[in-house]
Design an enzyme around this catalytic site. Structure first.
Site, PDB file in Angstrom:
ATOM      1  N   LYS A  82     -60.255  26.907  -1.927  1.00 28.10           N
ATOM      2  CA  LYS A  82     -60.002  25.622  -1.273  1.00 28.10           C
ATOM      3  C   LYS A  82     -61.234  24.744  -1.468  1.00 28.10           C
ATOM      4  O   LYS A  82     -62.368  25.240  -1.444  1.00 28.10           O
ATOM      5  CB  LYS A  82     -59.746  25.907   0.212  1.00 28.10           C
ATOM      6  CG  LYS A  82     -59.401  24.717   1.092  1.00 28.10           C
ATOM      7  CD  LYS A  82     -59.150  25.206   2.537  1.00 28.10           C
ATOM      8  CE  LYS A  82     -58.798  24.090   3.492  1.00 28.10           C
ATOM      9  NZ  LYS A  82     -58.546  24.614   4.873  1.00 28.10           N
ATOM     10  N   SER A 159     -53.968  23.274   6.521  1.00 27.47           N
ATOM     11  CA  SER A 159     -54.694  22.360   5.674  1.00 27.47           C
ATOM     12  C   SER A 159     -55.023  22.913   4.293  1.00 27.47           C
ATOM     13  O   SER A 159     -55.400  22.142   3.421  1.00 27.47           O
ATOM     14  CB  SER A 159     -56.018  21.975   6.352  1.00 27.47           C
ATOM     15  OG  SER A 159     -56.863  23.113   6.474  1.00 27.47           O
ATOM     16  N   SER A 183     -54.651  27.136   9.418  1.00 28.27           N
ATOM     17  CA  SER A 183     -54.733  26.550   8.071  1.00 28.27           C
ATOM     18  C   SER A 183     -54.706  27.557   6.927  1.00 28.27           C
ATOM     19  O   SER A 183     -54.531  27.160   5.782  1.00 28.27           O
ATOM     20  CB  SER A 183     -55.978  25.666   7.952  1.00 28.27           C
ATOM     21  OG  SER A 183     -55.787  24.466   8.658  1.00 28.27           O
TER      22      SER A 183
END
Lengths: 469, 542
Positions: A82, A159, A183
């Site tokens: 990420k 997220s 997330s």
């Protein structure tokens, strides 16, 4: 010549082949770069592909392996992170106009550990701005919205938006995301993959852009439970650079997987308490069927309830996350709020106004939630409950995306610090992934992986790959 | 022996151990002393005469049967009335707790002292809930304790009764609690040795909290040796206190008299011009004596300005204290004294981001200060800048409370002792602070002992005058606030559930909204987003 199917390999299988000398890291990396080139423009899961860096690392890995210097099970395997993890030499934009032009000068501890284990970084995966948001997609940040590989009209979960999508679509073999109130597990649920939120203190946060110091936790995404066990084993452990990490021994996770669930006592929470609307029928049916599966494998299932309703836990998290985020990004909020996307800016507005009294009250209540869930778990080896209540919503349904993100049974375990993972429990008739959540005692990720592995082995879901091509 | 109340803990312990003094006689003497002076001193909120006499008889029987437990056996002590004792109410000096039911549990440190044979004489006076705004308003259920060296003067807060009791001999030692100086300030004002140990060294279980992350328990004693004896009995891990540390507890009397030869002592001279000349001179004199005894003196500076430490402590204290007493404040604040109510009103206004900024700066300050502490064996610096203020000059009282370098070590957690460094021309006690490395109370005590042994101050005893002068009330005239700011304050109060405010309360709130905002913005911000607060959630829960 690139093998068109190599991207389908699990970490475990690729590792086995590399160990046998039957697979070259160079071919494997090329296969993933080809897969990215073939499908990623339609999602996209990446914000930055480091093709040259990955090829160079693959050549080094191949040479080391050829020389008989195998570093371990991840040597030569490609991964992605990420875009809130620092990778030296690559930009960490975190989907924010505030960070355009940024280039990291260090590796996050987990990235450094994976590189030291011989794994190869393919690039950075998409995220909501600063790894936070409210479920809404406003199209006003740096990078395009990631689409769900099972249905490109649908949301990939946030997220860690690109992380779940990458694993489901096979643009990464394994990947790292981060979880503050879901997330990791939300994208894992939306995309039908395994996502692990370990015990706080188990994995280092050093080198990740913080979102909420007291709730943030990094975590791996994989296609299978065995892969999650291998990756977690490689990243877990004490880090002097992270004051929250604990010097607790890291078990050999893969070795614990074969234990099965016979004789285990598993608590089941099928009612997450008043407040949130009930889960979708398909999700509820999958949970019931999954519990039957565990029972048939020899586990004892006992129905129980959360000590604090999931909705109350989410409400508590709204008094911890926003003020900590507002403290973290305070300087930028004061000077450059206009550069923030809607989701982040709204959170900053709220967090800046909140009172210390309410923040402290939430942290005090958090201790009660943690002790309550300790009480629930005493006498059980693990707990199974819903993760998300709904399948991935359509990207043009803002309210459904917010509901998908908010109405979950995930926040209680962020507050309490219990490890939890999400795995796929089947598919709707339309082919959208269903999922559940397995929760364990603190620092006992081994048991939740064992439960999940037993379930996975007894069900056919890993044979079904996302239709993106 | 009519002067038993002037014995130190160590002296009394030696006499009792040698069976030359009976705990029964000692307790009787202390109760006589309380009877004689406490009507004007007000060191006690509750005297537990029967309980103490019974404990003394038990101690005597045990000792006569050969069961002497050690230097605290039979030693009478008092505790600030924020320590719980099973079966007794805790009032916290508050009107809110006058009808409090008996407590179910005894504070761990009190239980440890009683287990060592010490005899509890009673609960000592305190500022309401062990806190306030620095002023004395004479509006609490118990009259304020008076300074035994001059009954017109204040004892220092918040452990008011503990300071008065040990100085006047109504207890041989006393427990206070320290959030921003509440042990060291009364010790300074009353000429005692008062130690705030390392954060985590002494348990806080079953004490009324004032501010979870800054509160420390500790003792006020007449001598440094007494500190060593009492700390040794109090200290140690307690599973009931999540902040308790597992660090081993040394024998603090071992090495106490080893002297300071070769020790590096840092002296902090740059805390501004606010330190009374007498206190400053006394610190220089102390430094000279330590140097003469072989210590190596090194001038050092704290890594941040004093005001930074104070700002951090203030925001954390306001916010946590408010959380603790929120329900009382919202529903029953009319029962609070003005000092507590003002502090609560400030806590009502603090923003979460400012509290978090304070916690983040706290981590930086603690690390930077620890780096300094590691370059020395101990530090000598001012504690309270002024001598005990007169209750007849009320404007000097908050200045005594605020003009100190005490909160530095609440913020960082290092051990710090207020040391009596003599007396000014008017006979009022002077003080200095000796601070040490984490969990190294032993060196702090060793330095303090070297100074104490080289000076005559412990021979001088306070003899309270026959009458206490009437205090003069502080000015409490409400400030003039423009109507638009009154309206803003009223809206803020209503938004957060506070209604039916008196006009003076609204005016105060309007001022505090500005003051807390300014105080919050004054906290330095950290350069990195990864610079996290001093305490974040950790598992396993403790």
């Amino acid at each position: 010549m690139t093998d068109e199917t190599l991207w389908r390999l699990t970490v475990a299988e690729a590792s086995r082949r590399i160990g046998l000398g039957a697979l070259s890291p160079v071919d494997l990396v090329e296969a993933f770069l080809a897969r990215i080139a073939a499908v990623d423009a339609r999602m996209p899961s990446y914000v930055h592909v480091d093709a040259e860096g990955a090829r160079a690392a693959a050549r080094i890995a191949a040479a080391e392996l050829a020389a008989g210097r195998r570093r371990g099970p991840l040597h030569g395997l490609p991964f992605a992170v990420k875009d809130n993890y620092d990778v030296a030499g690559l930009p960490t934009i975190v989907n924010s106009r505030l960070r355009l032009g940024h280039v990291a000068t260090r590796d996050a501890t987990l990235v450094a550990r994976l590189k030291a284990a011989g794994a190869i970084c393919l690039g950075k995966l998409s995220t909501w701005e600063y790894g936070t948001g409210n479920g809404g997609e406003y199209g006003d940040t740096v990078f395009p919205t990631t689409r769900n590989p099972w249905d490109l009209t649908r949301f990939a979960g946030g997220s860690s938006t690109g992380v779940g999508a990458a694993i489901a679509a096979g643009t990464a073999m394994f990947a790292l995301g981060s979880d503050t109130t879901g997330s990791v597990r939300l994208p894992a649920a939306a995309c039908g993959v395994v996502g692990v939120k370990a015990t706080p203190g188990r994995v280092s946060r050093h080198g990740l852009l913080p979102n909420c110091w007291s709730l943030d936790i990094p975590g791996p995404f994989t296609w299978t439970v065995e892969d999650a066990a291998i990756v977690l084993g490689a990243i877990a452990g004490y880090d002097p650079a992270d004051p929250v990490t604990e010097d607790v021994a890291v078990p050999d996770y893969p070795r614990h997987l074969a234990g099965g669930v016979a004789g285990l006592r598993i608590a089941a929470v099928t009612d997450s308490g008043p407040g949130f609307p009930p889960p979708d029928d398909a999700m509820a049916a999958a949970l019931r069927a999954g519990l039957d599966t565990l029972r048939s494998l020899g586990a004892t299932i006992v129905a129980t309830r959360l000590p604090v309703p999931a909705e109350d836990c989410f409400a508590l998290s709204r008094f911890i996350g926003p003020p900590e985020s507002a403290s973290i990004h305070e300087a930028e909020y004061r000077t450059d709020a206009a550069l923030m996307g809607t989701a982040l800016r709204d959170k900053m507005h709220g967090g800046t106004l909140q009172r210390a009294a309410d923040y402290i009250a939430a942290q005090r209540r958090r201790r009660a939630v943690a002790e309550g869930i300790d009480g629930l778990l005493s006498g059980f080896d693990a707990l199974v409950t819903f993760g998300t209540f709904r399948v991935a919503p359509r990207l043009d349904r803002q309210d459904e995306m917010v509901a998908f993100t908010v109405e979950t049974a995930m926040t209680p375990f962020n507050l309490s610090g219990h490890p939890s993972l999400v795995q796929c429990t089947g598919f709707t008739p339309a082919g959208l992934p269903l999922s559940w959540q397995v929760v364990g005692h603190r620092f006992d990720e081994a048991t939740i992986l064992r439960v999940a592995a037993a379930y996975e082995a007894a069900t056919p879901w890993r044979e079904n790959r996302a239709p993106v091509r | 022996m009519s002067e038993l109340h002037t014995l130190s803990v160590a002296e009394a312990g030696r006499l009792i151990g040698a069976r030359r003094l009976s705990p029964v006689a000692l307790v009787a003497a202390m109760l006589d002393r309380i009877e004689a002076v406490d009507g004007r001193l007000h060191s006690y909120i509750a005297v537990l005469a029967d309980r103490a006499r019974a404990a003394a008889r038990d101690a005597e029987a045990e000792i006569m049967a050969g069961g002497w437990r050690g230097p605290l056996h039979g030693i009478p002590f008092g505790i600030k009335d924020n320590y719980h004792v099973a079966g007794l109410p805790t009032t916290g000096g508050s009107r809110l707790m006058q009808a409090a039911p008996p407590e179910p549990e005894t504070a761990t440190v009190v239980a440890r002292l009683e287990w060592a044979g010490a005899i509890l004489l009673g609960k000592l006076n305190t500022w309401e809930y062990g806190t306030g705004d620095g002023q004395v308003y004479h509006d609490l259920p118990d009259p304020v304790a008076r300074n035994p060296w001059d009954l017109a003067r204040f004892t220092g807060g918040s452990s008011t009764g503990a300071g008065a009791a040990v100085a006047a001999g109504t207890a041989l030692f006393a427990l206070g609690s320290d959030t921003g100086g509440s042990i060291r300030l009364p010790a300074a004002a009353c000429g005692l040795q008062g130690l705030k140990p390392t954060f985590g060294r002494t348990s806080r279980a079953a004490c009324l909290p004032n501010c979870w992350s800054l509160d420390h328990t500790g003792a006020l004693t007449w001598t440094v040796e007494d500190q060593a004896i009492v700390l040794g009995a109090m200290a140690g891990y307690d599973a009931r206190d999540p902040s308790s540390a597992t660090a081993p507890v040394p024998d603090y009397r071992q090495g106490l008299h080893a002297g300071v030869r070769g020790l590096v002592i840092g002296i902090v001279r740059d805390l501004g011009d606010g330190v009374d000349p007498a206190n400053r001179d006394a610190i220089e004199d102390a430094a000279a004596r330590l140097t003469a005894s072989g210590a190596i003196l090194r001038e050092v500076s704290l890594p941040a300005g004093l005001s930074t430490y104070q700002a951090v402590a203030r925001i954390i204290n306001w916010a946590e204290s408010f959380s603790i007493h929120e329900e009382d404040f919202v529903a029953r604040r009319h029962l609070m004294g003005r000092a507590l109510r003002t502090k609560m009103s400030a806590g009502f206004c603090v923003r979460a981001v400012d509290y978090l900024a304070a916690l983040r700066e706290r981590r930086r300050l603690a690390r930077a200060t620890d780096a300094l502490m590691r370059t020395v064996d101990a530090l000598i610096l001012p504690g309270a800048f002024h001598v005990a203020p007169s209750l007849r000059e009320p404007e000097t009282v908050p200045a005594f409370t605020h003009d100190t370098a005490c909160s530095v070590f609440n913020v960082t957690g290092h051990p710090a002792l207020s040391l009596c460094t003599g007396f000014d021309a008017g006979g009022l006690p002077l003080n200095a602070q000796i601070a040490g490395r984490y969990f190294d109370e032993a060196t702090v005590l060793r330095v303090a002992q070297a100074y104490e042994a080289a000076t005559p101050w412990r021979a001088r005893k306070a003899d309270p005058a026959p009458h206490a002068p009437e205090p003069i009330m502080p000015d409490t005239t409400p400030n003039q606030v423009p109507p638009e700011r009154l309206a803003e304050a009223e809206r803020y109060a209503t938004r957060y559930g506070l209604t039916a405010l008196a006009p003076a309360e609204v005016a105060e709130l309007a001022l505090l909204l500005d003051r807390t905002a300014a105080a919050g913005l004054a906290i330095p911000r950290q350069p990195s987003k990864e610079d996290e607060p001093a305490h974040v959630f950790r598992v396993p829960l403790r």
